[in-house]
Design a protein around this motif. Structure first.
Motif, PDB file in Angstrom:
ATOM      1  N   TYR A   1       0.881  -1.159   0.000  1.00 49.09           N
ATOM      2  CA  TYR A   1       0.000   0.000   0.000  1.00 49.09           C
ATOM      3  C   TYR A   1       0.922   1.213   0.000  1.00 49.09           C
ATOM      4  CZ  TYR A   1       1.131   1.001   4.849  1.00 49.09           C
ATOM      5  OH  TYR A   1       1.808   1.325   5.994  1.00 49.09           O
ATOM      6  N   ASP A   2       0.412   2.347  -0.389  1.00 49.94           N
ATOM      7  CA  ASP A   2       1.249   3.526  -0.560  1.00 49.94           C
ATOM      8  C   ASP A   2       1.293   4.326   0.740  1.00 49.94           C
ATOM      9  OD1 ASP A   2       2.583   5.781  -1.363  1.00 49.94           O
ATOM     10  OD2 ASP A   2       1.611   5.854  -3.321  1.00 49.94           O
TER      11      ASP A   2
ATOM     12  N   SER B   1       4.492  -4.596  11.337  1.00 49.60           N
ATOM     13  CA  SER B   1       4.002  -5.685  10.486  1.00 49.60           C
ATOM     14  C   SER B   1       3.643  -5.181   9.094  1.00 49.60           C
ATOM     15  CB  SER B   1       2.770  -6.346  11.121  1.00 49.60           C
ATOM     16  OG  SER B   1       3.099  -6.943  12.350  1.00 49.60           O
ATOM     17  N   LEU B   2       3.034  -3.997   9.016  1.00 48.69           N
ATOM     18  CA  LEU B   2       2.665  -3.438   7.720  1.00 48.69           C
ATOM     19  C   LEU B   2       3.898  -3.086   6.898  1.00 48.69           C
ATOM     20  CD1 LEU B   2      -0.310  -1.100   8.651  1.00 48.69           C
ATOM     21  CD2 LEU B   2      -0.369  -2.905   6.940  1.00 48.69           C
ATOM     22  N   VAL B   3       4.887  -2.459   7.517  1.00 47.58           N
ATOM     23  CA  VAL B   3       6.088  -2.041   6.789  1.00 47.58           C
ATOM     24  C   VAL B   3       6.877  -3.252   6.321  1.00 47.58           C
ATOM     25  CG1 VAL B   3       8.323  -0.898   7.005  1.00 47.58           C
ATOM     26  CG2 VAL B   3       6.278   0.191   7.927  1.00 47.58           C
ATOM     27  N   PHE B   4       7.147  -4.179   7.224  1.00 51.67           N
ATOM     28  CA  PHE B   4       8.023  -5.278   6.882  1.00 51.67           C
ATOM     29  C   PHE B   4       7.369  -6.299   5.972  1.00 51.67           C
ATOM     30  CE2 PHE B   4      10.399  -4.419  11.062  1.00 51.67           C
ATOM     31  CZ  PHE B   4      11.234  -3.528  10.421  1.00 51.67           C
TER      32      PHE B   4
ATOM     33  N   GLU C   1      -4.853  -0.698   3.660  1.00 49.33           N
ATOM     34  CA  GLU C   1      -5.063   0.734   3.785  1.00 49.33           C
ATOM     35  C   GLU C   1      -5.867   1.058   5.044  1.00 49.33           C
ATOM     36  OE1 GLU C   1      -4.911   1.529  -1.043  1.00 49.33           O
ATOM     37  OE2 GLU C   1      -6.840   1.274  -0.036  1.00 49.33           O
ATOM     38  N   ALA C   2      -6.803   0.179   5.386  1.00 43.38           N
ATOM     39  CA  ALA C   2      -7.585   0.374   6.607  1.00 43.38           C
ATOM     40  C   ALA C   2      -6.699   0.254   7.848  1.00 43.38           C
ATOM     41  CB  ALA C   2      -8.717  -0.643   6.665  1.00 43.38           C
ATOM     42  N   LEU C   3      -5.859  -0.770   7.889  1.00 38.87           N
ATOM     43  CA  LEU C   3      -4.954  -0.935   9.028  1.00 38.87           C
ATOM     44  C   LEU C   3      -4.008   0.260   9.149  1.00 38.87           C
ATOM     45  CD1 LEU C   3      -4.102  -4.738   8.675  1.00 38.87           C
ATOM     46  CD2 LEU C   3      -5.353  -3.674  10.566  1.00 38.87           C
ATOM     47  N   ALA C   4      -3.487   0.728   8.013  1.00 39.69           N
ATOM     48  CA  ALA C   4      -2.591   1.886   8.034  1.00 39.69           C
ATOM     49  C   ALA C   4      -3.312   3.134   8.523  1.00 39.69           C
ATOM     50  CB  ALA C   4      -2.017   2.127   6.644  1.00 39.69           C
TER      51      ALA C   4
ATOM     52  N   ASN D   1       0.715   5.996   8.515  1.00 41.31           N
ATOM     53  CA  ASN D   1       0.951   4.777   9.296  1.00 41.31           C
ATOM     54  C   ASN D   1       0.024   4.748  10.501  1.00 41.31           C
ATOM     55  OD1 ASN D   1       2.395   5.876  11.781  1.00 41.31           O
ATOM     56  ND2 ASN D   1       3.630   6.749  10.132  1.00 41.31           N
ATOM     57  N   PRO D   2      -0.169   3.571  11.097  1.00 43.19           N
ATOM     58  CA  PRO D   2      -1.135   3.438  12.199  1.00 43.19           C
ATOM     59  C   PRO D   2      -0.827   4.307  13.403  1.00 43.19           C
ATOM     60  CG  PRO D   2      -0.476   1.280  11.382  1.00 43.19           C
ATOM     61  CD  PRO D   2       0.433   2.280  10.728  1.00 43.19           C
ATOM     62  N   VAL D   3       0.459   4.451  13.756  1.00 44.45           N
ATOM     63  CA  VAL D   3       0.796   5.208  14.959  1.00 44.45           C
ATOM     64  C   VAL D   3       0.352   6.663  14.821  1.00 44.45           C
ATOM     65  CG1 VAL D   3       2.686   6.080  16.369  1.00 44.45           C
ATOM     66  CG2 VAL D   3       2.688   3.690  15.632  1.00 44.45           C
TER      67      VAL D   3
END
Length: 333
Positions: free
Chosen positions: A140-141, A314-317, A252-255, A147-149
């Protein structure tokens, strides 16, 4: 495992990831490369000056593969580095919104997360057969979605006005409709609305059949460029599919800081290790009442800061682990 005939360089400007994230990412890639028996050398190129250094040092004559994370950088890269040793990673946003660069037919490889959409855009500009087209399973872009944080901080759940978001196209074609599990989707979100939850369904096609839904449900078909703001207003993203190759909207939702309630298919299974305060699952044959009760429980949960940071990692890696594993099939001439 097959071994690359050349090291891999990863082009990651600071605009894509902060420097500390790049460092952690490289450490992870090096560890994974040993597991996959790949020859990997990593170089963070953050400016045109670095690209000029590559050119002057003649590193490219060793047929190294340069990975560029999105096509908008290709015009700069080609001034300093041969396209025949370059692969471009097309993000979901690239394939949807940007014109296809005419130089893609000269690339060593294209790494795609959405090959079908890319193919539609290249029908009048065919790719040379010598270019490898590799479907890149995750991605995802982060430039668009963040990002989530940061999204949990800027848009905390208590300030979000949509309880449940469903983002999916409506298509009457039999196999597509079966895959997306429309009967359960319609029954479950109608029940959620009757139970007092604020539900929003977005996607092309739904406005023509809005009579299927409870009057309190918001139905829309907004442009993709407006999706980030919609997701950041939403507390919970729900995916009802019987089976998926993705879908990217879940990432995208998680991000965006949404919690996720999903059937165990596609990308959702890559996050099964995460806290149940962030993601939970239901079977595609579940009853609407069961899905509704799980949604209400997940809406009441409060993820800790540590759990959100784990989600971000988890999303990044996950993107780059998958990218690395696909490179084993690429050979440099």
């Amino acid at each position: 495992m097959s071994e690359l005939l050349a090291p891999i360089y990863v082009y990651l400007p600071n605009k894509i990831l902060p420097r500390n994230a790049i460092r952690l990412l490289f450490e992870d890639l090096i560890k994974r490369s040993r597991e996959l028996d790949l020859s990997v050398r990593l170089l963070a190129i953050t400016s045109l000056k670095d690209l000029l250094f590559l050119r002057l040092s003649r590193i490219f004559r060793s047929h190294y593969l340069l990975i560029v994370p999105h096509q908008s950088l290709l015009r700069r890269v080609k001034l300093f580095y041969p396209l025949s040793s370059t692969a471009v990673w097309y993000t979901h946003t690239d394939t949807r919104q940007k014109p296809i660069d005419r130089d893609i037919s000269r690339l060593r490889a294209l790494l795609l997360i959405d090959r079908s959409e890319f193919n539609k855009r290249t029908v009048f500009n065919p790719i040379d057969s010598s270019t490898d087209i590799v479907r890149f399973a995750l991605g995802y872009d982060s430039r668009v979605w963040g990002n989530p944080v940061s999204n949990y901080t800027k848009f905390p759940p208590i300030d979000r006005d949509i309880d449940c978001l469903v983002s999916v196209n409506y298509n009457k074609e039999f196999f597509y409709a079966r895959r997306k599990n429309y009967p359960l989707l319609i029954d479950a979100i109608n029940l959620m609305s009757k139970k007092g939850l604020k539900v929003h369904i977005n996607g092309p096609g739904w406005l023509d059949c809005s009579d299927l839904f409870d009057s309190e449900i918001t139905v829309s078909s907004i442009d993709y460029s407006l999706s980030p703001s919609l997701f950041r207003r939403s507390k919970l993203f729900i995916m009802f599919s019987n089976y998926e190759g993705g879908n990217t909207a879940l990432l995208e939702a998680l991000a965006s800081g949404c919690k996720v309630l999903s059937t165990p298919t596609g990308f959702s299974l890559d996050f099964i290790h995460l806290s149940r305060n962030i993601i939970q699952y239901f079977h595609s044959t579940s009853q609407p009442g069961y899905v509704c009760s799980r949604a209400k429980l997940l809406l009441e949960s409060i993820p800790s800061s540590a759990e959100i940071e784990e989600l971000q990692s988890s999303l990044v890696f996950s993107e780059f682990r998958t990218l690395l594993s696909t490179l084993g099939s690429l050979r440099i001439n």
